[in-house]
Scaffold this motif. Structure first.
Motif, short mmCIF file in Angstrom:
data_model
loop_
_atom_site.label_atom_id
_atom_site.label_comp_id
_atom_site.label_asym_id
_atom_site.label_seq_id
_atom_site.Cartn_x
_atom_site.Cartn_y
_atom_site.Cartn_z
N VAL B 189 0.84 -1.26 -0.12
CA VAL B 189 -0.16 -0.07 0.17
C VAL B 189 1.02 1.14 -0.04
N GLY B 190 0.19 2.18 -0.83
CA GLY B 190 1.07 3.54 -0.72
C GLY B 190 -0.06 4.66 -0.53
N ILE B 191 0.55 5.96 -0.14
CA ILE B 191 -0.30 7.01 0.02
C ILE B 191 0.34 8.13 -0.70
N ALA B 192 -0.59 9.29 -0.93
CA ALA B 192 0.10 10.58 -1.41
C ALA B 192 0.50 11.46 -0.39
N GLY B 193 0.16 11.13 0.67
CA GLY B 193 0.52 11.85 1.81
C GLY B 193 0.45 13.51 1.57
N GLY B 194 1.44 14.50 1.88
CA GLY B 194 1.13 15.76 1.52
C GLY B 194 0.65 16.49 0.47
N GLU B 195 0.56 15.33 -0.77
CA GLU B 195 0.43 15.58 -1.95
C GLU B 195 -0.90 15.46 -2.14
N GLU B 196 -1.69 14.71 -1.20
CA GLU B 196 -3.23 14.14 -1.45
C GLU B 196 -4.10 15.61 -1.39
N ALA B 197 -5.10 15.54 -2.24
CA ALA B 197 -5.97 16.58 -2.31
C ALA B 197 -7.39 16.15 -2.02
N CYS B 198 -8.25 17.00 -2.05
CA CYS B 198 -9.67 16.64 -1.68
C CYS B 198 -10.29 15.87 -2.94
N CYS B 199 -11.23 15.00 -2.77
CA CYS B 199 -11.73 14.55 -3.96
C CYS B 199 -12.81 15.47 -4.65
N GLY B 200 -13.18 16.40 -4.09
CA GLY B 200 -14.13 17.45 -4.66
C GLY B 200 -15.28 17.20 -4.64
N GLY B 201 -15.86 16.16 -3.94
CA GLY B 201 -17.36 15.87 -3.98
C GLY B 201 -18.13 16.72 -3.18
N LEU B 231 -7.91 1.18 -5.54
CA LEU B 231 -8.03 2.42 -4.67
C LEU B 231 -8.87 2.02 -3.61
N VAL B 232 -8.03 2.19 -2.51
CA VAL B 232 -9.03 2.00 -1.16
C VAL B 232 -8.81 3.32 -0.13
N THR B 233 -10.01 3.52 0.25
CA THR B 233 -10.31 4.86 0.94
C THR B 233 -11.15 4.61 2.21
N SER B 234 -10.85 5.25 3.20
CA SER B 234 -11.64 4.97 4.83
C SER B 234 -12.66 5.84 4.80
N CYS B 235 -13.00 6.84 3.69
CA CYS B 235 -13.65 7.88 4.03
C CYS B 235 -14.78 7.51 3.04
N SER B 236 -16.08 7.33 3.51
CA SER B 236 -17.38 7.16 2.51
C SER B 236 -17.67 8.24 1.64
N ASP B 237 -17.42 9.43 2.11
CA ASP B 237 -17.51 10.81 1.07
C ASP B 237 -16.80 10.74 -0.11
N CYS B 238 -15.50 10.37 0.13
CA CYS B 238 -14.49 10.16 -0.99
C CYS B 238 -14.83 8.86 -1.86
N TYR B 239 -15.69 7.89 -1.23
CA TYR B 239 -15.66 6.70 -1.91
C TYR B 239 -16.68 6.98 -2.79
N SER B 240 -17.74 7.55 -2.24
CA SER B 240 -18.81 8.10 -3.16
C SER B 240 -18.44 8.86 -4.48
N ALA B 241 -17.49 9.79 -4.10
CA ALA B 241 -17.24 10.61 -5.23
C ALA B 241 -16.47 9.86 -6.27
N PHE B 242 -15.34 8.71 -5.69
CA PHE B 242 -14.84 8.02 -6.71
C PHE B 242 -15.74 7.17 -7.52
N LYS B 243 -16.74 6.57 -6.95
CA LYS B 243 -17.56 5.54 -7.42
C LYS B 243 -18.96 6.13 -8.18
#
Lengths: 559, 426
Positions: B189-201, B231-243
């Protein structure tokens, strides 16, 4: 049309700032009703012209106050909507409307053109905040409820206690109070529980002039248990057969009859998709039958015999057109069903559910049913063995059901021009007449082709009366289809009345004529012992200022 | 898309009000029969799914304007999608949620803005998050984890924490635990860390459609370069945005999208995570809207409506109808059931007809009291089951529930599924 500031502020002081609105888009939430697509400015004068204008209304020249053209569901926009919390607030609103010469219209769950305002310039009362089940009296078997309580929640609460209530075919999403005080409709369990109108006991009623009247035992301080006394019994005046549809004030609390229930306290189901919903377990000591017959006469004979023997919880018949359009999830699937197999469905059939208190009673009722089917030539309709169909039909009969998916999903709208209530003897002939008349309009291609067999209905009180609605679906956005439905309503009303199958289709006369400033009762009444004279006298006596919207009940003056 | 694109659909509301209740056959009580917080709290029909469609129709036809009062109606709504599911059970034509979104977009286009929402957008534009936090602090949640940085290397699984888990001090531990559990099970597993951004949802939900498009493009590029297949996320909001939301705007991600609870369920069933320690707790599970009914994969449709049989309307080609049936409901429950000693109790409103936590759709930011009221309704329902704890799988739900519990003193503990897995894994 606009309500003057003074009158608005008085209403605001009654319900509070949070519970009143005159925002146009909020008001349009009340102007929009199915059925309003049937009429429009092109249909003639509006009823408002028959009423004295109020000094507290300002004409703004805003066309949105009036109904939109045929094919649009925007009916008349109220000048304000208020959300009262209790009887005292309802009473204060009604008194204010009388003082300012403003008409009001109350609704509960508010589904259908009879719920909205019949002309421009009215105050809409939305009774949503009055949503309490105040009491379930298990000993005397009644529930005291407020206007927004719906059949589905009342039934869920009563079943937990081994009791049950009547329901309505329109669905468990409908107000229980409105159903039994103010309207006419058929429920799947009317067979064992009687018509909805016979299920009202004590009543608290804010009259159109603001006086509070308590009917039945409630009127003599004896509680809610009886609708007819000790205390004043005005059931006929209060509602008659059809109900006043808001034209005689506001019912704020009532007691509804409850019945002993031998079924389970809950009926667990799985899968929310109606086409795939399954009963997890078919209830003990209950059974579902779907027999069909060679002739209508055999079907009716079987039904009457069942009623005479008082077996069964629910007995209803369903036309093959309605059944075919009701199967399948999507409209496309339903179309496929209609094209491929609908004509192989039996034409004369009914559905029956037994709910028994013991294995012994169950065995007895089954024996009676089987004997009657043997004598009348009833055969099992194999479709009922399909698990999804079996669950759908059983739940429809057990719990009142939800017809929306059938009659609104397919084309956007339906109306039941072939509605009739009558004795056993008239039933078969009336059904046949409605099929013949509806088929004329199907042939023109303006209403949905269901062979004219969109009927469903029930026996009441084990067969003392019968009622049937022959539903006709039509494309709600098509003005030509809407015009055809009006023509069909008038055509069938006339023929039904001519054959004395019923008192004409009064509610629908009111629906289509009222907003156009006409009064259907003045057409039908003279054919039916002049009842309109008395109805008008009642309206005038109870509502001297014509404050309660008269358009769905009776216009104060003959037209 | 705009309201103009829904002119046909908007005509097909019969005002039946099914959007206000859970499916009628599933009703168990009068108390918990309602499904929409907005109509339940504010009562005017305009606050229901049906009423919002009618309001949109009214505005679109020029019968009414977007006033300050209507703006409140429009935004006092969590966009939880319950009305959409209930409507679609008996109406394949009307699209309440899409129409409600279009009305929000129209409000933004007309300059009818809520100040609290403009702050969210400002924060996104400046700092790439919805919480008004510094971009520079984004990666702090993962400090010391020694996890792969996908900005400089590849990984099989791309883990996205989301704004709330990245910044909220109370909740960060859940994202860290998630990573530890994955790594403990041998997941690359890897993360984007400080470069991660909002999903925009959230921007999409409050009517700023263009903002999400920008984030979707950026995210797709980052994902592609990570080489990840999952792609794994713990955030349901982000999950919905992606899916759900990205495919809606034509930016479907070309990888497997999995919520952490689905991934943990998989690992537990494969024996890669062993749950040995007893957790003697009576819990009830709250389905986050964005993981459940709004976690259903969105399938776009382009076609026409035809009239057959004298008035019946059929879609051509057949239109997919989103009923929430494809949401994530069983995996979190299966995870909880796998925990020794834990007893799972169900609330009356669950799965596709779950009651919202109150935080979504921009409500938490603009109408805090309504968000709190909605949460308390759910907490009362949770308590009515006899549960000692309310478990969920979304940081927005957790934050709102924890705050409501703290403010009202109700004795129920709020957990994330991940926390209980960690406890049971020892």
């Amino acid at each position: 049309m606009r309500l003057k500031e003074e009158a608005y502020r008085v209403l605001e002081s009654i319900v509070g700032e949070e519970n009143i609105s005159r925002d146009p888009a909020v008001l349009d939430g009340y102007a929009w009703q199915f059925g309003c697509e049937l009429y429009g400015p092109e249909d003639g004068a509006y009823a408002e012209k028959a009423f004295a204008p109020s000094a507290y209304l300002e004409e703004t020249g805003d066309e949105a106050s009036l109904a939109s053209p045929r094919g649009s569901r925007f009916g008349f926009r109220p000048v304000a909507v208020v959300l009262p919390a209790d009887t005292a607030e309802v009473q204060a609103i009604v008194k204010a409307c009388n003082r300012y010469g403003i008409k009001f219209k109350a609704h509960s769950t508010g589904w259908g053109p009879w719920s909205g305002c019949g002309t421009a310039g009215m105050v809409q009362m939305d009774l949503r905040r009055m949503n309490r089940i105040l009491e379930i009296n298990e000993e005397d078997m009644y529930a005291v409820i407020e206007p927004y309580v719906v059949w589905s929640t009342l039934q869920a609460e009563t079943m937990k206690r081994g009791l049950n209530c009547v329901t309505i075919g329109a669905g468990g999403n409908c107000s229980a109070l409105a159903s039994i005080t103010s309207f006419n409709g058929i429920g799947y369990n009317n067979y064992s529980m009687g018509l909805n109108e016979r299920n009202v006991l004590g009543v608290e009623w804010v009259l159109p002039d603001g006086e509070v009247l308590r009917l039945g035992s409630l009127g003599s301080g004896a509680g809610w248990f009886s609708g007819d006394g000790p205390g004043p019994s005005l059931r006929g005046v209060m509602r008659g057969e059809y109900g006043a549809a808001g034209g005689l004030g506001v019912f704020t609390r009532i007691a509804a009859k409850l019945y002993q229930w031998g079924g389970p306290t809950e009926m667990p189901v799985e899968n929310i998709d109606p086409a795939a919903t399954l009963l997890k377990e078919f209830p003990e000591n209950c059974a579902l039958y779907y027999p069909f017959f060679e002739t209508a006469e055999d079907r009716d004979r079987a039904l009457w015999m069942l009623g005479e023997n008082e077996v069964g919880y629910s007995a209803s018949f369903m036309g093959r057109g309605l059944l075919a359009w009701g199967l399948g999830g999507s409209n496309r699937e339903a179309s496929d069903t209609v094209e491929s197999v609908a004509q192989t469905f039996p034409r004369y059939a009914f559905i029956l559910v037994l709910v028994c208190n013991s294995a012994r009673e169950f065995a007895y009722q089954q024996k009676v049913v089987e004997r009657i089917l043997e004598e009348t030539g009833g055969q099992n309709f194999a479709l009922i063995e399909v698990p999804e169909v079996r669950s759908m039909v059983a739940l429809l009969l057990f719990k009142g059901g939800n017809k929306v998916n059938i009659v609104f999903q397919r084309s956007g709208a339906f109306f039941d021009p072939g509605l009739f209530t009558g004795s056993r003897r008239t039933f078969t002939a009336a059904e046949k007449l409605s099929i013949d008349v509806i088929n004329k309009y199907i042939e023109k291609g303006l209403v949905v082709d269901d062979y004219g067999e969109g009927s469903w209905g029930s026996l009441f009180d084990y067969g003392h009366l019968t009622a049937c609605e022959n539903e006709t679906m039509y494309k709600s956005t098509d003005p030509a289809a809407c015009g055809a439905v009006i023509e069909l309503l008038e055509d069938l009303d006339g023929q039904m009345t001519e054959h004395l199958f019923r008192l004409g289709h009064i509610l629908h006369q009111q629906l289509t004529d009222g907003p156009r400033g006409k009064c259907g009762h003045d057409t039908m009444g003279p054919l039916c012992d002049g009842y309109q004279v008395w109805q008008r006298r009642i309206k005038r006596a109870f509502d001297p200022n014509t404050a309660a919207d008269p358009t769905m009940y009776i216009l104060p003056e003959e037209t | 898309m705009s309201l103009r694109d829904y002119e046909f659909e908007m005509d097909f509301c019969s005002r039946c009000s099914h959007c206000k209740w859970i499916p009628l056959l599933f009703i168990k009580s009068h108390r918990y029969a309602n499904v929409c917080p907005a109509i339940e709290r504010f009562n005017f029909h305009a606050y229901s799914g049906s009423g919002r469609v009618i309001a949109a129709h009214s505005v679109h036809e020029g019968r009414s304007e977007i006033t300050d009062e209507l703006l409140d109606v429009i935004y006092r709504c969590q966009l939880d999608g319950a009305c959409n599911v209930m409507c679609h059970l008996s109406n394949e034509i009307l699209e309440p949620l899409q129409i409600i979104r279009e009305l929000r977009t129209l409000a933004v286009e007309r300059g009818m803005l809520l100040p609290e929402h403009t702050m969210i957008i400002d924060s996104m534009r400046k700092e790439d998050n919805v919480l008004g936090e510094k971009k520079a602090d984004r990666g702090k949640w993962a400090e010391g984890l020694d996890v792969k940085d996908i900005n400089s290397g590849e990984a099989e699984v791309f883990y996205h924490a989301g704004c709330r888990y990245s910044y909220n001090q109370d909740l960060r531990g859940i994202a860290r635990t998630g990573i530890s559990l994955l790594r403990g099970a041998g997941v690359d597993v890897g993360i984007a860390g400080g470069e991660e951004a909002c999903c925009g949802g959230r921007a999409f939900d409050i009517g700023y459609r263009g903002e999400m498009e920008k984030y979707a493009d950026d995210f797709a590029n980052r994902l592609r370069s990570s080489g990840a297949s999952t792609l794994v996320t713990s955030c349901s909001d982000c999950y919905s945005a992606f899916k759900h939301l990205y495919p809606m705007i034509g930016k479907k991600l070309d990888v497997e999208i999995v919520h952490i609870t689905e991934y943990l369920d998989r690992l537990i069933k494969e024996g890669r995570i062993a749950l040995c320690k007893e957790v003697p707790l009576r819990v009830t599970y709250h389905d986050p809207c964005h993981l459940g009914r709004l976690g259903e994969e969105y399938t776009p449709w382009s076609g026409e409506w035809k009239t057959v049989h004298g008035g019946v309307i059929v879609s051509d080609p057949p239109k997919p109808v989103h009923k929430g049936l494809g949401g994530v409901y069983d995996p979190p429950r299966d995870v909880l059931k796998a925990i020794p000693g834990l007893q799972l109790l169900e609330m009356e409103r669950n799965r596709e007809f779950s009651w919202c936590c109150g935080a979504g759709g921009g409500v938490l930011e603009a109408y805090e009291d309504f968000a709190a009221w909605t949460a308390m309704e759910r907490i009362e329902e949770a308590r009515s089951t006899g549960a000692e704890a309310l478990v969920t799988a979304c940081p927005w739900c957790e934050r709102n529930f924890k705050d409501a519990v703290a403010a009202n003193g109700h004795g129920i503990t709020v957990y994330d599924v991940v926390e209980l897995v960690q406890e049971a894994a020892g």
